[in-house]
Design a protein around this motif. Structure first.
Motif, short mmCIF file in Angstrom:
data_model
loop_
_atom_site.label_atom_id
_atom_site.label_comp_id
_atom_site.label_asym_id
_atom_site.label_seq_id
_atom_site.Cartn_x
_atom_site.Cartn_y
_atom_site.Cartn_z
N PRO A 1 0.78 -1.25 0.00
CA PRO A 1 0.00 0.00 0.00
C PRO A 1 0.80 1.29 0.00
O PRO A 1 0.21 2.37 0.07
CB PRO A 1 -0.81 -0.12 1.30
CG PRO A 1 0.04 -0.93 2.20
CD PRO A 1 0.71 -1.94 1.30
N TYR A 2 2.10 1.25 -0.13
CA TYR A 2 2.93 2.43 0.10
C TYR A 2 2.95 3.43 -1.06
O TYR A 2 3.50 4.52 -0.92
CB TYR A 2 4.35 2.02 0.45
CG TYR A 2 4.38 1.13 1.66
CD1 TYR A 2 4.00 1.60 2.91
CD2 TYR A 2 4.74 -0.20 1.55
CE1 TYR A 2 3.99 0.79 4.03
CE2 TYR A 2 4.75 -1.03 2.65
CZ TYR A 2 4.37 -0.54 3.89
OH TYR A 2 4.37 -1.36 4.98
N LEU A 3 2.36 3.10 -2.17
CA LEU A 3 2.25 4.04 -3.28
C LEU A 3 0.78 4.41 -3.51
O LEU A 3 0.48 5.29 -4.31
CB LEU A 3 2.86 3.44 -4.55
CG LEU A 3 3.20 4.35 -5.70
CD1 LEU A 3 4.20 5.43 -5.29
CD2 LEU A 3 3.75 3.56 -6.87
N ALA A 4 -0.12 3.72 -2.82
CA ALA A 4 -1.57 3.96 -2.91
C ALA A 4 -2.06 3.87 -4.35
O ALA A 4 -2.84 4.69 -4.80
CB ALA A 4 -1.92 5.31 -2.28
N GLN A 5 -1.62 2.83 -5.07
CA GLN A 5 -1.99 2.69 -6.47
C GLN A 5 -2.61 1.34 -6.83
O GLN A 5 -2.90 1.07 -7.99
CB GLN A 5 -0.77 2.91 -7.36
CG GLN A 5 -0.26 4.33 -7.35
CD GLN A 5 -1.27 5.31 -7.88
OE1 GLN A 5 -1.80 5.16 -8.98
NE2 GLN A 5 -1.58 6.33 -7.09
N GLY A 6 -2.83 0.48 -5.86
CA GLY A 6 -3.35 -0.85 -6.16
C GLY A 6 -4.68 -0.82 -6.90
O GLY A 6 -4.84 -1.44 -7.95
N ALA A 7 -5.64 -0.08 -6.39
CA ALA A 7 -6.95 0.01 -7.04
C ALA A 7 -6.84 0.72 -8.38
O ALA A 7 -7.49 0.33 -9.36
CB ALA A 7 -7.94 0.72 -6.13
N ALA A 8 -6.00 1.75 -8.44
CA ALA A 8 -5.83 2.48 -9.70
C ALA A 8 -5.28 1.55 -10.78
O ALA A 8 -5.71 1.63 -11.94
CB ALA A 8 -4.90 3.67 -9.50
N MET A 9 -4.35 0.67 -10.41
CA MET A 9 -3.80 -0.25 -11.40
C MET A 9 -4.87 -1.21 -11.92
O MET A 9 -4.91 -1.54 -13.10
CB MET A 9 -2.62 -1.04 -10.82
CG MET A 9 -1.37 -0.22 -10.57
SD MET A 9 -0.71 0.61 -12.03
CE MET A 9 -1.27 2.29 -11.73
N ALA A 10 -5.76 -1.67 -11.04
CA ALA A 10 -6.84 -2.56 -11.47
C ALA A 10 -7.78 -1.85 -12.44
O ALA A 10 -8.22 -2.43 -13.43
CB ALA A 10 -7.59 -3.09 -10.26
#
Length: 136
Positions: A45-54
């Motif tokens: 979670p340290y870049l806060a981009q997981g959902a954005a990548m999906a």
């Protein structure tokens, strides 16, 4: 009911802070099936981009599926386009985790300053547009 579930938990197998990391995969598809999101590029979670990548995956996959190619080749276009970007996000997130866990405040401040995170993200992360990027 909730209490019964909590009481049934194997307490030796519960972790308060269980974040797991793995090497990014560059192979996402078979000739008829592909994956997207955390199924193929779970991200710390340290870049806060997981959902954005999906979401980006879904947008690019939808566009790739509209190409006038056999299904296998459409999935290859999607994978070829998305895998390098998501691998970079996973790797950058891992690096950010290391920065966030520096014990000394002065060292942490210097590490963030040296990295120039805002400049880096504004150059490659935020300008990306999955609806208009060229698919090859």
């Amino acid at each position: 009911m909730v209490r019964a579930v909590i009481d049934a938990v194997d307490r030796d197998q519960c972790f308060r802070w269980a974040l797991n990391n793995r090497v990014p995969s560059m192979t996402w598809s078979t000739p008829r099936v592909t994956m997207l999101g955390d199924a193929v590029h779970a991200t710390l979670p340290y870049l806060a981009q997981g959902a954005a990548m999906a979401i980006e995956d879904a947008a690019v996959l939808a566009r790739a599926l509209e190409l006038p190619l056999p299904l296998k080749e459409r999935l290859q276009v999607y994978e070829r386009h998305r895998a390098p970007r998501t691998a970079r996000v996973v790797e950058e997130s891992n690096e950010m985790g290391e920065l966030y866990h520096i014990d000394d405040a002065d060292r942490m401040r210097q590490a963030f300053h040296d990295r120039n995170i805002a400049k880096s993200r504004n150059e490659w992360l935020y300008p990306y547009d999955p609806l208009h990027v060229t698919l090859t």
